[in-house]
Design a protein around this motif. Structure first.
Motif, short mmCIF file in Angstrom:
data_model
loop_
_atom_site.label_atom_id
_atom_site.label_comp_id
_atom_site.label_asym_id
_atom_site.label_seq_id
_atom_site.Cartn_x
_atom_site.Cartn_y
_atom_site.Cartn_z
N GLY A 48 2.05 16.58 3.15
CA GLY A 48 1.00 15.72 3.65
C GLY A 48 1.45 14.33 4.05
N TYR A 49 2.71 14.16 4.40
CA TYR A 49 3.23 12.88 4.85
C TYR A 49 3.40 12.87 6.37
N GLY A 50 3.21 11.71 6.97
CA GLY A 50 3.50 11.52 8.38
C GLY A 50 4.91 10.98 8.56
N LEU A 51 5.41 11.02 9.79
CA LEU A 51 6.75 10.55 10.12
C LEU A 51 6.66 9.52 11.24
N LEU A 52 7.24 8.34 11.02
CA LEU A 52 7.28 7.28 12.01
C LEU A 52 8.73 7.10 12.43
N LEU A 53 9.07 7.52 13.65
CA LEU A 53 10.45 7.57 14.11
C LEU A 53 10.81 6.32 14.92
N SER A 54 11.94 5.72 14.60
CA SER A 54 12.48 4.59 15.35
C SER A 54 13.91 4.92 15.77
N THR A 55 14.33 4.43 16.93
CA THR A 55 15.71 4.61 17.38
C THR A 55 16.39 3.26 17.51
N LEU A 62 12.33 5.15 3.68
CA LEU A 62 13.09 5.27 4.93
C LEU A 62 14.16 6.34 4.84
N LEU A 63 14.20 7.21 5.84
CA LEU A 63 15.32 8.12 6.07
C LEU A 63 16.09 7.59 7.27
N LEU A 64 17.39 7.71 7.25
CA LEU A 64 18.12 7.20 8.40
C LEU A 64 19.40 7.97 8.65
N VAL A 65 19.71 8.08 9.92
CA VAL A 65 21.04 8.47 10.37
C VAL A 65 21.65 7.18 10.86
N GLU A 66 22.69 6.74 10.22
CA GLU A 66 23.17 5.37 10.34
C GLU A 66 23.40 4.92 11.78
N GLY A 82 0.81 -1.20 0.00
CA GLY A 82 0.00 0.00 0.00
C GLY A 82 0.84 1.25 0.00
N VAL A 83 0.18 2.36 -0.17
CA VAL A 83 0.83 3.66 -0.05
C VAL A 83 0.34 4.28 1.25
N THR A 84 1.20 4.40 2.22
CA THR A 84 0.80 4.85 3.56
C THR A 84 0.87 6.35 3.72
N ARG A 85 1.59 7.03 2.83
CA ARG A 85 1.90 8.46 2.99
C ARG A 85 2.55 8.70 4.34
N THR A 86 3.38 7.75 4.73
CA THR A 86 4.17 7.84 5.95
C THR A 86 5.61 7.49 5.61
N VAL A 87 6.54 8.25 6.15
CA VAL A 87 7.96 7.99 5.96
C VAL A 87 8.53 7.51 7.29
N GLY A 88 9.29 6.43 7.24
CA GLY A 88 10.00 5.96 8.42
C GLY A 88 11.33 6.67 8.57
N MET A 89 11.80 6.80 9.81
CA MET A 89 13.12 7.37 10.05
C MET A 89 13.78 6.60 11.17
N LEU A 90 14.98 6.09 10.91
CA LEU A 90 15.74 5.31 11.88
C LEU A 90 16.97 6.10 12.28
#
Length: 337
Positions: A90-97, A120-124, A58-66
């Motif tokens: 119009g995108y949401g952000l789902l943040l993970s650490t 996914l966006l990430l800071v390694e 699906g297309v969630t219109r959400t971006v993950g970020m690690l």
């Protein structure tokens, strides 16, 4: 036991119908509710069946970020840049650490399996490159922010660490300093070698050499900066300037010099790197290399959204330039008379 849609609905405090609508990306679910449902899906590892969701992806219109953690001193600026771009589109952000190591990465993998985000966006995080490469090769759009000079096999946005190191050296030489010490970042980081090499290039061009006894490895903390400078003062040759590889290290250097009774900048000039908010409030205020953190977040978010829209990823890392910010910690030394 397999997690059911009823369990997701219960935890998210919504109906099963609402969960289904979120899974099918219906427009009649408000954004806050959709984000809450997707967070529950990610946390529980719920995998929607083909019958429950009529889509392969699906297309969630959400971006993950690690990210390694949210307490890094410059992380807030990067996150704000990302959020500004995503919210405008119009995108949401789902943040993970990755604070809890393998456990955190396992939880992140469940979010990937649950298809809780489109890209996914990430800071390694440490030791995660191989895992992330598998995700990218499987078709997940990925953009890395601050790749530490490792140049991974997926798109990245970074800053010009070598030119930043060169600017630091040039400024110290321009203020009349000739005995230059350096407190580096960890040896394995690409940004550490880039900053040191840029610094060394300018020193060599000026006909000087860096004394290896005046180069000490730190770990990007204020404690390592203070310890390094006290070690240099106790055992090393004389120096009249210090280039610290980040502002936290530089703050520790200032503390160590203060403890030893050395005046900054009259006895020793100090330059940092990053230009975090702390830099303007140290005693004295810190000259530093400005790393455009918010712009890096904005650039990475735009690049990821472009990929989601079908644009090919850039073939080379995107480099955002640094700049020198001069404050009181590097004023030219006073002359007698």
């Amino acid at each position: 036991m397999r997690v059911t849609i009823a369990e997701v609905a219960r935890r998210a405090r919504v109906s099963k119908t609402t969960v289904s609508r979120v899974l099918n990306n219906k427009a009649d679910v408000d954004a806050a509710t959709a984000v809450r449902v997707r967070e529950v899906i990610a946390a529980t590892g719920y995998i929607p069946s083909a019958g429950a969701v009529g889509l392969a992806r699906g297309v969630t219109r959400t971006v993950g970020m690690l990210v390694p953690g949210v307490t890094w001193p410059w992380m807030g600026e990067v996150l704000q840049g990302v959020a500004d771009v995503l919210e405008a589109k119009g995108y949401g952000l789902l943040l993970s650490t990755a604070n809890r190591g393998a456990d955190s990465l396992d939880g992140f993998s469940r979010r990937v399996s649950a298809k809780a985000f489109d890209g996914l966006l990430l800071v390694e995080p440490p030791d995660a490159v191989r895992h992330l490469r598998v995700l990218y090769d499987s078709g997940l759009p990925v953009v890395m922010i601050d790749d530490r000079g490792r140049r991974p096999a997926f798109p990245s946005v970074g800053t010009d660490n070598r030119r930043g190191g060169a600017a630091a050296a040039r400024h110290l030489l321009d203020t009349g300093r000739t005995r230059l010490a350096t407190v580096t970042g960890p040896h394995g980081f690409g940004c550490t070698s880039d900053r040191l090499n840029g610094f060394h290039d300018v020193v060599r061009e000026a006909g000087l050499t860096l004394d290896p006894r005046l180069i000490i490895e730190g770990d990007f903390t204020s404690e390592s900066g203070e310890a390094a400078i006290l070690q240099l003062l106790a055992t090393g040759p004389a120096f009249d300037a210090v280039f610290a590889h980040n502002d936290l290290t530089a703050a520790g250097v200032l503390a160590g010099l203060r403890k030893a009774g050395r005046a900054v900048p009259d006895d020793v000039a100090v330059v940092g790197f990053d230009d975090i908010p702390l830099a303007a409030h140290t005693q004295p205020p810190l000259t530093t290399i400005h790393q455009p953190l918010r712009e890096m977040g904005e650039t990475a978010a735009r690049q990821l959204l472009a990929q989601l829209a079908g644009a090919p990823p850039p073939e080379a890392p995107v480099i955002v330039p640094t700049s020198l910010v001069v404050r009181e910690s590097t004023r030219a030394p006073r002359t007698a008379g």
